[in-house]
Design a protein around this motif. Structure first.
Motif, PDB file in Angstrom:
ATOM      1  N   ARG A  26      -9.475  -5.344  -9.887  1.00  0.00           N
ATOM      2  CA  ARG A  26      -9.248  -5.647  -8.478  1.00  0.00           C
ATOM      3  C   ARG A  26     -10.590  -5.619  -7.764  1.00  0.00           C
ATOM      4  O   ARG A  26     -11.571  -5.091  -8.273  1.00  0.00           O
ATOM      5  CB  ARG A  26      -8.294  -4.641  -7.841  1.00  0.00           C
ATOM      6  N   LEU A  54      -7.610   0.950  -8.843  1.00  0.00           N
ATOM      7  CA  LEU A  54      -7.972   0.815  -7.436  1.00  0.00           C
ATOM      8  C   LEU A  54      -6.697   0.490  -6.683  1.00  0.00           C
ATOM      9  O   LEU A  54      -6.072  -0.533  -6.925  1.00  0.00           O
ATOM     10  CB  LEU A  54      -9.014  -0.296  -7.243  1.00  0.00           C
ATOM     11  N   ALA A  55      -6.306   1.387  -5.797  1.00  0.00           N
ATOM     12  CA  ALA A  55      -5.033   1.241  -5.104  1.00  0.00           C
ATOM     13  C   ALA A  55      -5.248   1.141  -3.601  1.00  0.00           C
ATOM     14  O   ALA A  55      -6.138   1.797  -3.043  1.00  0.00           O
ATOM     15  CB  ALA A  55      -4.130   2.424  -5.426  1.00  0.00           C
ATOM     16  N   ARG A  56      -4.413   0.340  -2.968  1.00  0.00           N
ATOM     17  CA  ARG A  56      -4.427   0.287  -1.503  1.00  0.00           C
ATOM     18  C   ARG A  56      -3.580   1.429  -0.969  1.00  0.00           C
ATOM     19  O   ARG A  56      -2.447   1.629  -1.397  1.00  0.00           O
ATOM     20  CB  ARG A  56      -3.869  -1.048  -1.006  1.00  0.00           C
ATOM     21  N   GLY A  91      -3.190   2.219  -9.838  1.00  0.00           N
ATOM     22  CA  GLY A  91      -4.648   2.103  -9.971  1.00  0.00           C
ATOM     23  C   GLY A  91      -5.070   1.159 -11.042  1.00  0.00           C
ATOM     24  O   GLY A  91      -4.246   0.459 -11.606  1.00  0.00           O
ATOM     25  N   GLU A 148     -14.977  -2.449   3.433  1.00  0.00           N
ATOM     26  CA  GLU A 148     -13.786  -1.614   3.311  1.00  0.00           C
ATOM     27  C   GLU A 148     -14.172  -0.182   2.932  1.00  0.00           C
ATOM     28  O   GLU A 148     -15.269   0.070   2.414  1.00  0.00           O
ATOM     29  CB  GLU A 148     -12.839  -2.184   2.259  1.00  0.00           C
ATOM     30  N   LEU A 187     -12.734  -4.461  -4.437  1.00  0.00           N
ATOM     31  CA  LEU A 187     -12.906  -3.688  -3.216  1.00  0.00           C
ATOM     32  C   LEU A 187     -13.755  -4.540  -2.275  1.00  0.00           C
ATOM     33  O   LEU A 187     -14.938  -4.759  -2.542  1.00  0.00           O
ATOM     34  CB  LEU A 187     -13.612  -2.365  -3.529  1.00  0.00           C
ATOM     35  N   VAL A 237      -7.157   2.154   3.716  1.00  0.00           N
ATOM     36  CA  VAL A 237      -8.352   2.276   2.883  1.00  0.00           C
ATOM     37  C   VAL A 237      -7.954   1.962   1.454  1.00  0.00           C
ATOM     38  O   VAL A 237      -6.812   1.608   1.171  1.00  0.00           O
ATOM     39  CB  VAL A 237      -8.972   3.695   2.972  1.00  0.00           C
ATOM     40  N   TRP A 238      -8.891   2.117   0.534  1.00  0.00           N
ATOM     41  CA  TRP A 238      -8.627   1.968  -0.889  1.00  0.00           C
ATOM     42  C   TRP A 238      -8.875   3.308  -1.574  1.00  0.00           C
ATOM     43  O   TRP A 238      -9.659   4.126  -1.083  1.00  0.00           O
ATOM     44  CB  TRP A 238      -9.546   0.893  -1.495  1.00  0.00           C
ATOM     45  N   PRO A 296       0.834  -1.212   0.000  1.00  0.00           N
ATOM     46  CA  PRO A 296       0.000   0.000   0.000  1.00  0.00           C
ATOM     47  C   PRO A 296       0.864   1.256   0.000  1.00  0.00           C
ATOM     48  O   PRO A 296       2.001   1.255   0.481  1.00  0.00           O
ATOM     49  CB  PRO A 296      -0.800  -0.125   1.300  1.00  0.00           C
ATOM     50  N   LEU A 326     -13.389   3.499   0.882  1.00  0.00           N
ATOM     51  CA  LEU A 326     -12.859   3.990  -0.390  1.00  0.00           C
ATOM     52  C   LEU A 326     -12.744   5.510  -0.343  1.00  0.00           C
ATOM     53  O   LEU A 326     -13.666   6.197   0.088  1.00  0.00           O
ATOM     54  CB  LEU A 326     -13.789   3.597  -1.541  1.00  0.00           C
TER      55      LEU A 326
END
Length: 409
Positions: free
Chosen positions: A309, A28-30, A26, A315, A311, A39-40, A5, A317
């Motif tokens: 990916r 979607l990145a941690r 991305g 979690e 989510l 978070v994401w 992350p 975002l």
């Protein structure tokens, strides 16, 4: 995509570099927020548009697994942005439609347009002060002398807030947004802000005026009115967003034009309008870096092909607008270039879907009055320091400089 992350820098020392890393990681990145909160982040334009209208993502903090497990302390510096009270920002579905409909009755396009004359008056007054106190060729902090007071006066006029409260509100909102607010001050800051907004509501109930707070109190749909809690939270939201976003928009536009004199000449010559400057600044130097927070009620797949990916349910975002604004998949290979001739300039810097910013038109109006007036009064305005010396404040949500030193000419 990177496996580790990305820890977002609480001091925001290199926003552009960090945004580039987010895009590369991305769509979607941690990420890890200040305080060690994982978070994401959605970092690409197309995926952000989809997620901002996805009903599986909600604003109810009770969906957040980390919140349920007690892992998010009440004095977390960003708690006011994740759980700011009952307003349009924190509800979904029918509740959101109800609140937004009542607010829309108060913040009408006609009411916004009626502000033009007052915005022009305030702008000219501030420019007169700059001309009177700023020596030709001398250095002045344009943010403190112009970009900050203008939107604060405008939003105060609109909401019916006493200008005498401005100094204290400035201190409180700086603490509210900062990643560096000491934990022992977080809860007290939130409480004092709510108390000041409640004072405004009480004053307008006792003596209604031609302001948005009075209109919010009077707004009704089928006999349904906003509660005091909803009005206080809405007032706090609109004051916070209503001045911070416009400050950043004006400041960033001046920086971009100062570092791209050929673009400024296009505006001066009338080849390109100021509206293009505003829209390209919103895209290239989006006032909002990250918006907190939405929560997944079930697993949500994001992206396509090799980039897909998941989510996970429960979690959180964030929407990383700083990364999204320069997404090459949306804006082409020149996404990293400030270009007011870009056509069309399609961005989502004021959001997208049901939660799109209700004050976008007002922010555009303020910048549309302020910027041409500023450059008409001081056509030789230049930065007083290299752009590389400008420093961002430790604010995760806003692209906000400490100061903007310029020379007036």
């Amino acid at each position: 995509m990177t496996a580790e992350p990305l820890h977002l820098d609480p001091f925001v020392t290199d926003l552009d570099g960090e945004s580039a890393l987010l895009r590369a990681a991305g769509p979607l990145a941690r990420v890890v927020l200040p305080g060690g909160v994982p978070v994401w982040a959605v970092t690409h334009h197309a995926e952000a548009r989809e997620l901002l209208t996805d009903k599986r993502l909600v604003k109810d903090i009770n969906v957040w697994g980390a919140w349920q497990r007690g892992e998010i302390p009440p004095d977390w510096p960003l708690i006011g942005l994740a759980n700011p009270g009952r307003s349009m920002l924190t509800v979904d579905g029918e509740d959101h439609r109800r609140l937004r409909a009542l607010v829309a009755q108060a913040l009408t396009p006609r009411r916004v347009e009626r502000m033009r004359e007052r915005i022009t008056e305030l702008t000219n007054g501030l420019l007169d002060e700059l001309a009177a106190h700023g020596k030709p060729g001398g250095t002045v902090d344009l943010k403190a002398a112009f970009a900050y007071p203008l939107p604060m006066y405008v939003i105060s006029d609109l909401m019916g807030i006493d200008p005498a409260d401005h100094p204290r509100l400035k201190v409180l909102f700086e603490k509210f947004f900062s990643t560096q607010t000491p934990p022992e001050e977080v809860v007290a800051t939130l409480g004092e802000l709510a108390g000041m907004m409640a004072k405004v509501v009480a004053a307008r109930r006792a003596e209604p005026g031609d302001d948005l707070t009075s209109a919010l109190i009077a707004a009704s749909e089928d006999g349904d009115h906003l509660t005091d809690e909803e009005i206080v939270s809405t007032l706090q939201l609109m004051v916070a967003a209503g001045h911070e976003t416009t400050i950043s928009l004006i400041v960033n536009a001046v920086v971009n034009l100062s570092t791209h004199p050929e673009q400024l000449e296009l505006v001066r010559s009338g080849q390109v309008g100021w509206d293009a400057v505003i829209e390209e600044t919103l895209r290239f130097s989006t006032p909002t870096s990250h918006v907190l927070i939405r929560f997944a009620t079930e697993d949500v797949e994001v992206g396509t092909g090799a980039d897909v990916r998941t989510l996970p349910a429960g979690e959180a975002l964030i929407v990383s607008y700083g990364a999204i604004g320069r997404d090459e998949k949306q804006h082409g290979p020149t996404a990293g270039v400030f270009d007011i001739t870009r056509s069309p300039i399609r961005h989502i810097s004021f959001g997208h879907g049901p939660h799109v910013c209700p004050g976008a038109a007002l922010s555009r109006l303020e910048a549309g009055v302020a910027l041409p007036a500023l450059y008409a009064r001081f056509p030789g305005l230049t930065l007083a320091v290299p752009a590389s010396d400008l420093r961002n404040k430790p604010v995760l949500t806003q692209n906000d400089l400490f100061e903007l030193p310029v020379r007036l000419a």
